[in-house]
Design a protein around this motif. Sequence first.
Motif, PDB file in Angstrom:
ATOM      1  N   ARG A 284       0.827  -1.206   0.000  1.00  0.00           N
ATOM      2  CA  ARG A 284       0.000   0.000   0.000  1.00  0.00           C
ATOM      3  C   ARG A 284       0.861   1.256   0.000  1.00  0.00           C
ATOM      4  O   ARG A 284       0.445   2.294  -0.494  1.00  0.00           O
TER       5      ARG A 284
ATOM      6  N   GLN B 126      -3.775   2.754  -3.853  1.00  0.00           N
ATOM      7  CA  GLN B 126      -5.050   2.193  -3.424  1.00  0.00           C
ATOM      8  C   GLN B 126      -5.699   1.480  -4.604  1.00  0.00           C
ATOM      9  O   GLN B 126      -5.871   2.063  -5.667  1.00  0.00           O
TER      10      GLN B 126
ATOM     11  N   VAL C 254     -14.467  -1.736  -2.935  1.00  0.00           N
ATOM     12  CA  VAL C 254     -13.873  -1.787  -1.595  1.00  0.00           C
ATOM     13  C   VAL C 254     -12.351  -1.853  -1.729  1.00  0.00           C
ATOM     14  O   VAL C 254     -11.821  -2.496  -2.640  1.00  0.00           O
ATOM     15  N   ASP C 255     -11.651  -1.176  -0.825  1.00  0.00           N
ATOM     16  CA  ASP C 255     -10.186  -1.233  -0.809  1.00  0.00           C
ATOM     17  C   ASP C 255      -9.737  -2.697  -0.787  1.00  0.00           C
ATOM     18  O   ASP C 255     -10.215  -3.493   0.018  1.00  0.00           O
ATOM     19  N   LYS C 256      -8.812  -3.036  -1.680  1.00  0.00           N
ATOM     20  CA  LYS C 256      -8.333  -4.415  -1.819  1.00  0.00           C
ATOM     21  C   LYS C 256      -7.934  -5.026  -0.485  1.00  0.00           C
ATOM     22  O   LYS C 256      -8.183  -6.210  -0.227  1.00  0.00           O
ATOM     23  N   HIS C 257      -7.316  -4.227   0.372  1.00  0.00           N
ATOM     24  CA  HIS C 257      -6.821  -4.740   1.643  1.00  0.00           C
ATOM     25  C   HIS C 257      -7.936  -4.891   2.695  1.00  0.00           C
ATOM     26  O   HIS C 257      -7.681  -5.378   3.789  1.00  0.00           O
ATOM     27  N   ARG C 258      -9.137  -4.465   2.347  1.00  0.00           N
ATOM     28  CA  ARG C 258     -10.274  -4.611   3.262  1.00  0.00           C
ATOM     29  C   ARG C 258     -11.295  -5.627   2.751  1.00  0.00           C
ATOM     30  O   ARG C 258     -12.359  -5.785   3.335  1.00  0.00           O
TER      31      ARG C 258
ATOM     32  N   ASN D  75     -12.873  -9.149   2.199  1.00  0.00           N
ATOM     33  CA  ASN D  75     -12.904 -10.487   2.792  1.00  0.00           C
ATOM     34  C   ASN D  75     -12.405 -11.488   1.759  1.00  0.00           C
ATOM     35  O   ASN D  75     -12.823 -11.455   0.591  1.00  0.00           O
TER      36      ASN D  75
ATOM     37  N   GLN E 114     -19.772  -7.972   3.625  1.00  0.00           N
ATOM     38  CA  GLN E 114     -19.282  -8.503   2.350  1.00  0.00           C
ATOM     39  C   GLN E 114     -19.668  -9.977   2.282  1.00  0.00           C
ATOM     40  O   GLN E 114     -19.011 -10.839   2.841  1.00  0.00           O
TER      41      GLN E 114
END
Length: 236
Positions: A87, A111, A139-143, A145, A169
Amino acid sequence: MLKNLLTIILTGVYLFISMPTTSAMGKISLAHQTLLEEVSEHVSAQLNPNQTDNITVTALPLDSRIRIKQCPEDIVVTMSQSRSFSRQFPVKAECLAEGHEWKAYVQVQVQELIETLVTTTNIAKGEVITDDMIKKTLVDKHRVNNKATDDIARIAGGRAMRNIAQGYQISSSDVCLVCKGDSVAIVATMSNMQIKTSGTAMENGSFGESIRVKNNNSERIVKGVIDDLRQILIKL
């Protein structure tokens, strides 16, 4: 009178001293801004060559105490080739113009947004999930599921296997496309031939899962893979 004259003189001296500093700060600010723009453009071209809207690159401001000059040539930006990009990571920027040489490291944030299905309302266990209960959201890739899905066909029409909160999600594992006791279509395939018959599900299952079903004609219990809403695929 003397006191006022002294005040005027001191004010003039202060302004005189301050003017070069303010000018210098303006040049530093412009140099910083140019640097950030060129770094952002370079990294974006490398990580997002198609310029898709779901990826944004931001070069973070340098410490204001770091002094750099305007570069009369293009700034040379170098990204590490030996690491996967996270990130946030550093990028080296250099001015190689003679007499203006400098080097700085700029932190860059990336992002990436991924489309996934999110519930629009609370869903009770056993409730049939309709199209208006879910929506696609970036949705942010790192958030995201790791089980989340963007495939509506894996969710809509199935039943929730537990209580699900609004804004969740949702994933195929939260839904039984085939639930125990459901009437299902059993599709048996062999080479180019396909046989279809009716059956009854003996257990719950999500998309891609293998479950037991009873063939209503032969009364036999067979195992097949769920490949659609209330449909079981068997390969002979």
